[in-house]
Design a protein around this motif. Structure first.
Motif, PDB file in Angstrom:
ATOM      1  N   ILE A  98       0.820  -1.217   0.000  1.00 46.33           N
ATOM      2  CA  ILE A  98       0.000   0.000   0.000  1.00 46.33           C
ATOM      3  C   ILE A  98       0.850   1.262   0.000  1.00 46.33           C
ATOM      4  N   PHE A  99       2.151   1.116   0.315  1.00 53.05           N
ATOM      5  CA  PHE A  99       3.041   2.277   0.346  1.00 53.05           C
ATOM      6  C   PHE A  99       3.802   2.470  -0.965  1.00 53.05           C
ATOM      7  N   SER A 104       7.728   7.179   1.475  1.00 56.11           N
ATOM      8  CA  SER A 104       6.440   6.538   1.216  1.00 56.11           C
ATOM      9  C   SER A 104       5.595   6.388   2.481  1.00 56.11           C
ATOM     10  N   ARG A 129      -1.876   7.052   3.284  1.00 58.35           N
ATOM     11  CA  ARG A 129      -1.657   5.601   3.263  1.00 58.35           C
ATOM     12  C   ARG A 129      -1.744   5.014   4.669  1.00 58.35           C
TER      13      ARG A 129
END
Length: 218
Positions: free
Chosen positions: A38-39, A90, A120
């Protein structure tokens, strides 16, 4: 093709990270549970668990999983310790640090990186103990002291201010030197003065403003 990210995460830990002498159980557990995919920018998501750096934009990159594992292991974070992260990127390492420690303050110079990382983290209800601040670490001022400082970009030489943010006995992880032969080190704030331990060789992008001055050859 649908990727089984849970399986990919397990394989990353067992085939990449553990063989590179990352044996700390808490670190391995964190890497096994934080969803790295997801990052990762969506265009590179299929490579989330590959043994390579992943571009984030502006010349910045996510470190290889093995380097992230060695970084987390070197800091030896305890559940009651506070961390200053320099370079949110990130947000992945921020989430891992948050999983291991009590509180993380993460500095990010690029507002768009900071906003994306926060989104995120919040999307998966991660990083409730992670505070992201938009700041240039080379100019940052705070009276607060931390048990650990984690620097995610390289520096030509370690700025003195980085160690000033450590409590007695605090640890600073940083990559220093000149590309392509950089050295990851742990600087410990001992009673008798700073002690530096060489960890491994690597090559990562410099922090903004921390690259060596260009050498002109005539």
């Amino acid at each position: 093709m649908t990727i089984d990210y849970t399986l990919a995460r397990e394989m990353m830990v067992e085939q990449q990270v553990r063989p590179w002498d990352v044996l700390d159980g808490r670190v391995l557990e964190t890497l096994s549970t934080v969803p790295r995919e997801i990052f990762v920018p969506e265009i590179h998501r299929a490579l989330a668990y590959a043994d390579l750096e992943i571009p984030l934009g502006h010349g910045d990159k996510m470190m290889k999983p093995v380097v992230e594992g060695r970084t987390l292991q070197a800091l030896k974070l305890q559940a009651d310790e506070d961390v200053l992260e320099i370079g949110t990127g990130s947000g992945y390492l921020s989430a891992c640090l948050g999983s291991l420690g009590r509180e993380v303050v993460s500095l990010e110079i690029r507002p768009e990186f900071a906003a994306a990382a926060r989104a995120r983290l919040d999307a998966r209800q991660l990083g409730g103990n992670v505070r992201i601040e938009i700041a240039d670490a080379l100019q940052y001022e705070t009276d607060r002291r931390f048990d650990a400082v984690c620097v995610t970009g390289a520096v030509a030489a370690i700025p003195a201010r980085f160690a000033q943010w450590l409590r007695p006995g605090g640890r600073l992880f940083v990559v220093r030197g000149h590309s392509p032969a950089m050295e990851a080190v742990l600087q410990v704030n001992d009673v008798n003065g700073p002690r530096i331990e060489s960890l491994f060789e690597t090559d990562i992008p410099y922090l903004v403003g921390a690259a060596p001055a260009p050498q002109f050859v005539f």
